[in-house]
Scaffold this active site. Sequence first.
Site, PDB file in Angstrom:
ATOM      1  N   GLU B  53     -12.991 -14.380 -13.886  1.00 19.34           N
ATOM      2  CA  GLU B  53     -11.530 -14.436 -13.973  1.00 19.34           C
ATOM      3  C   GLU B  53     -10.877 -14.267 -12.603  1.00 19.34           C
ATOM      4  O   GLU B  53      -9.793 -14.794 -12.367  1.00 19.34           O
ATOM      5  CB  GLU B  53     -11.008 -13.390 -14.956  1.00 19.34           C
ATOM      6  CG  GLU B  53     -11.369 -13.678 -16.422  1.00 19.34           C
ATOM      7  CD  GLU B  53     -12.753 -13.195 -16.820  1.00 19.34           C
ATOM      8  OE1 GLU B  53     -13.512 -12.714 -15.939  1.00 19.34           O
ATOM      9  OE2 GLU B  53     -13.089 -13.282 -18.023  1.00 19.34           O
ATOM     10  N   LYS B 165      -3.495 -11.361 -30.356  1.00 20.98           N
ATOM     11  CA  LYS B 165      -4.201 -12.450 -31.020  1.00 20.98           C
ATOM     12  C   LYS B 165      -3.468 -12.938 -32.267  1.00 20.98           C
ATOM     13  O   LYS B 165      -3.418 -14.150 -32.539  1.00 20.98           O
ATOM     14  CB  LYS B 165      -5.605 -11.948 -31.384  1.00 20.98           C
ATOM     15  CG  LYS B 165      -6.560 -13.035 -31.821  1.00 20.98           C
ATOM     16  CD  LYS B 165      -7.968 -12.447 -31.975  1.00 20.98           C
ATOM     17  CE  LYS B 165      -8.959 -13.522 -32.373  1.00 20.98           C
ATOM     18  NZ  LYS B 165     -10.326 -12.981 -32.478  1.00 20.98           N
TER      19      LYS B 165
END
Lengths: 106, 554
Positions: B53, B165
């Site tokens: 990342e 989410k």
Amino acid sequence: MNTLTLNNYTLIIMTDDKQVVLERILQVTRYRGYLINGMTAKVNTGTNIATIELFVSSDRPISLLTDQINKLVDIKSVKVDNSASQLAIPKPPQGTDSAGIRNVLR
Amino acid sequence: MTDSKPLTGGGLLFKVLEQHGVNHVFGYPGGAIMPIYDALYDSEVQHFLCRHEQGAAFSAVGYARASGKVGVCMATSGPGATNLITGLADALADSIPLVAITGQVPTAAMGSDAFQEIDIFGLSLACTKHSFQVSHIDELEKVLHQAFEIALEGRQGPVLVDIPKDIQMASIEQTFKTASPLKNKVKLPLADISKALDLLTHAKQPILYVGGGVGMANAIEEVRTFASKTGLPSVSTLKGLGALNTSDKNYLGMLGMHGTKAANLAVHDCDLLIAVGARFDDRVTGKLDQFAPDAKVIHFDIDISEINKRRIADAPILGDLKENLPLLTLSLNIKNWQEKTQQMKRDCAWRYDHPGEQIFAPAVLKEVSDLMPENTCVTTDVGQHQMWAAQHMSFDDPSNFLTSGSMGTMGFGLPAAIGAQISRPHDTVITVSGDGSIMMNVQELATIKRYQIPVKVVLIDNEKLGMVRQWQDLFFDGRLSETDLADNPDFIMLATAFDIKAKLITKKSEVTAAINEMLDHDGPYLLQVKIDAKDNVWPLVPPNSANNEMMESA
Ligand SMILES: Cc1ncc(C[n+]2csc(CCOP(=O)(O)OP(=O)(O)O)c2C)c(N)n1
């Protein structure tokens, strides 16, 4: 004898009542080198605007802090409330850590 | 287009990205961001799978800096999100517009120490310009628009949007509103330039000090016109390189710790310093109270908090450089000063004579600079090679020299080059790295392999953490603690493992042919350049010294 001059200031901060706005103000205040001596905060539930009174002290000019707080996205305004009252704190003798004293206040 | 599937939060994200003209994103998937990756599957936006990342964040930074667009990166919750942080900090410190999207555990699980839950929202406070945590699907669209707006508005910077989410999965009716413009909180007063005009008219030895703000404000033309019409001797910060015309006879080069002697001496002697999009960084000023000690200061900036932060401005000019710089343009009578600084420049010109067979990195980088095609974008890592690149290469635009300025983050160069190359597929992109730095994001060679990104890597190999070694030699009695890298991997074999053509050179006689071979090669290429481990970066302003106290040898 050396003295470290700390000035006291009261800031009046108007802000949108948004997530973590208080944490943002506290983070900026600490990072920029100002000691927090106290605070009050209340929200006008009608307008969703919070008013925060922040009592700080520092040897740095207060504009360095107000300019930084003012940059935070959710802030509406920052004002310095009082004319700075001076509080002279004697610098500790060489060898002792002045940060140790300041940290108590942080 | 009619879509049979109802739009979800994840789908909405990509619609908004498309609305903002985003064609490319850099990221890495994981549990808490899977609905977004599922929506990506149907999206027009092209995703580049980086191998860490941090690589994704730096590629987004490189993309933004090379193209002037907002860079976008994404990561999953927990470790994915924390891996973005160095890139966000770098973008904040160098004022780079970035939007970082992180997945978060579902709203119901938040605050329960759930699997891969970290308070990235809390962590973001110190390393972003602003951040959001979306608490309801209905606010997602607005938040995403605001993220882009904040990233670009005023002094640019990174914005993080943390999306739980369940919100990524929730269905939503898309409204496609554009964001309501942000309130212009800090109403910039019309610049009062009368004081500045007065200072400039009466100055005998003025200097123009240009920083990264010029490129960010897209005011290169304005600053060049200002420099040429006034005839001001000029200097640049590391991040300002490329803003000024390097062939201007009054341009003295970079100032600061590894700046040119001419630039530092001229700034030290000046009676007026015109700071333009620069912030008196400690690497620029050396000992602050001895920086340009006799100078008055005119300070142009977009960010009010930079004015009077490290140096009191006699005439602050707040606002957009494009508008304000022309207001101060006048012709000056400073012939003696110009002649003096031009003479200093001649006296302190770089020299490339270097005894022996071993390769001299400054000469290599100068040659790369001379041979590279027009509009080549160069990125660097951090260390001696970075300073040599800044000193000995020339750039005609700040977007052609990408270096981690304020953070000085090793590992920046390779992923930033990947992002730059993706944003500018038709330009040559070169990264100048060190044998220490390259290993910090070496996994991104796999990204290069996967997408066949034709980045050229010039690896300046001194088998040392050279810059730290230099300081140990100069300031720590030569006690070389943990800076030896004699056991580096075989970089040629390493590159080859990623299908990257590679070559090692060790002698001066090999340099020109190798550079040409690298530049002529269509695909990615790694050129490993062995240099003498003892070579130092000169000149050097030692710590806590004034800029006129430069060391020029050990
Ligand atoms: C992430 C990170 N860790 C540590 C440092 C401190 N540091 C600055 S330069 C340097 C050495 C860099 O070595 P190398 O990449 O080989 O470049 P050289 O100086 O030898 O050209 C180090 C360790 C840093 N800038 N960034």
